[in-house]
Design an enzyme around this catalytic site. Sequence first.
Site, mmCIF file in Angstrom:
data_model
loop_
_atom_site.group_PDB
_atom_site.id
_atom_site.type_symbol
_atom_site.label_atom_id
_atom_site.label_comp_id
_atom_site.label_asym_id
_atom_site.label_seq_id
_atom_site.Cartn_x
_atom_site.Cartn_y
_atom_site.Cartn_z
ATOM 1 N N TYR A 156 -0.855 10.837 0.922
ATOM 2 C CA TYR A 156 -2.151 11.470 0.867
ATOM 3 C C TYR A 156 -2.672 11.379 -0.551
ATOM 4 C CZ TYR A 156 0.085 15.579 -1.269
ATOM 5 O OH TYR A 156 0.779 16.417 -2.103
ATOM 6 N N ALA A 200 6.774 6.330 6.918
ATOM 7 C CA ALA A 200 7.013 7.101 8.139
ATOM 8 C C ALA A 200 6.453 8.507 8.088
ATOM 9 C CB ALA A 200 8.527 7.155 8.407
ATOM 10 N N ARG A 201 6.558 9.162 6.949
ATOM 11 C CA ARG A 201 6.214 10.581 6.880
ATOM 12 C C ARG A 201 4.720 10.849 6.840
ATOM 13 N NH1 ARG A 201 8.530 11.867 0.834
ATOM 14 N NH2 ARG A 201 7.028 10.711 -0.430
ATOM 15 N N GLU A 202 3.915 9.808 6.707
ATOM 16 C CA GLU A 202 2.473 9.975 6.531
ATOM 17 C C GLU A 202 1.776 10.044 7.887
ATOM 18 O OE1 GLU A 202 1.497 6.796 3.839
ATOM 19 O OE2 GLU A 202 2.879 7.530 2.309
ATOM 20 N N ARG A 224 6.720 -2.066 -0.462
ATOM 21 C CA ARG A 224 7.245 -2.767 -1.635
ATOM 22 C C ARG A 224 7.938 -4.057 -1.211
ATOM 23 N NH1 ARG A 224 4.849 1.159 -2.860
ATOM 24 N NH2 ARG A 224 5.295 2.696 -4.499
ATOM 25 N N TYR A 234 -0.232 3.796 -10.271
ATOM 26 C CA TYR A 234 0.687 3.098 -11.166
ATOM 27 C C TYR A 234 1.006 1.738 -10.584
ATOM 28 C CZ TYR A 234 1.482 7.228 -13.997
ATOM 29 O OH TYR A 234 1.313 8.282 -14.857
ATOM 30 N N GLU A 281 -5.905 6.147 0.954
ATOM 31 C CA GLU A 281 -5.017 7.306 0.922
ATOM 32 C C GLU A 281 -5.792 8.502 1.462
ATOM 33 O OE1 GLU A 281 -1.886 7.607 0.113
ATOM 34 O OE2 GLU A 281 -1.358 5.786 -0.999
#
Length: 432
Positions: free
Chosen positions: A320, A195-197, A266, A370, A393
């Site tokens: 990002y 959501a925050r992207e 995920r 990762y 990204e």
Amino acid sequence: MAIRTIRLAQLGALVTVIAVLAGGCNGASVDHDGSYRGFKLFSVRQKDETTVKHLRELQLSNDELDFWKLDRIAGSEAHVLVPPSQVKSFVADLLKNRIQFRELISDYGRIKDENTRFGSSRRLSNKNPILTKYLRHQEINDLLESYARRHPSFVSVNEIGKSYEGRSIKSITIRSPVAGNASRPIVLIDAGIHAREWAAPATAVYVISELVENAAKHRDLLDGLTWIVVPLVNPDGYEYSHESVRLWRKTRRPTGQHCFGIDGNRNFDFHWSEVGSSDSPCSDTFHGEHSFSEPETQAIRNELLRLKGSCKFYLTLHSYGEYLLYPWGWTSNLPQEWEIIDEVARAGADAIHDATGTSYRVGSSTNVLYAAAGGSDDYAFAVADVPIAITMELPGGGNSGFNPPASQIEEIVKESFVGIRAMAIDVARKYA
């Protein structure tokens, strides 16, 4: 609050480190009003593999630390947002382990307020509003519908699902206006799982705008490919990040006592929950009670499976970090024919570098970042048989990270389109 400059000769050079030792702070990871008052953003230098490993352990052991940017490449910078209650212990840990760091933002609440206040409501010029503000969910859907009404010969809009709170998740399909009904390889792009992207939906909307408004300019993209774009996968979380908690990442379904949402990236059913996610419902990386527990991820799954065999390129937009990542996310092993995906990703990275000088890191998700199982790109590649599956990204807002001011939207989306365009052209050549 005391601010001291500490010189650490033991690091091999006189490295000036700003250490902010805050005493007497208390509170949860986010103020109840979502203001982020007193939160500090740090840049931490990953000078060697030992530091890389240590920061990863910190990320896994402390949900209060919000790692905005963290890869496994020695020499890179990690960005960490630290709540007031954790600043003293976080700084002490870095000093104890002789890890170089600097404070980027002393009070994230102030920066957040400035960017969201102006970025979400004020137009900076007479330019197209998609270049000057972050459109809200309804504004994005209204724009898609307006394109379909104005260009019915080659644009159509479909609802592919509804969010937990009942918001419409829409896709737009863009075909060549002159190439008839010939079957063409499909490109599927989605954005806004996290959501925050905000830069991700903004970039998806710009891609749509270019393909529709400037169709003649992009004949090579349209004649060889059919485009399906889902600009906002997680509208509930996105709206919540605008209205309440700016850095909200997950969906918004209640998941336990005082906990909400799951990490959509995920939640896909390929090696789900095996690595890189959390069992805790309050964690930002909570993978859900079971795979595809969310209507939002079900919508993308259904679209991928509907397009099985015809979709040749799946691109999911995040921010990002300036990475182009591909499977696998669950293991450091590489899939068969990974070289083909790598070629496409590098075409995008090279085009961006040639145009603007920005450098993207290219590689598999696990080897660049990762291991994190349950991602949409792994699922698209392994289950939906999409031969080219890439996570992009996007750039951040300098020291503002997820919070680029509205004045940077145009630069971010135009630069990103250069890379998306180059990757799509390469895909068209390979699968025409």
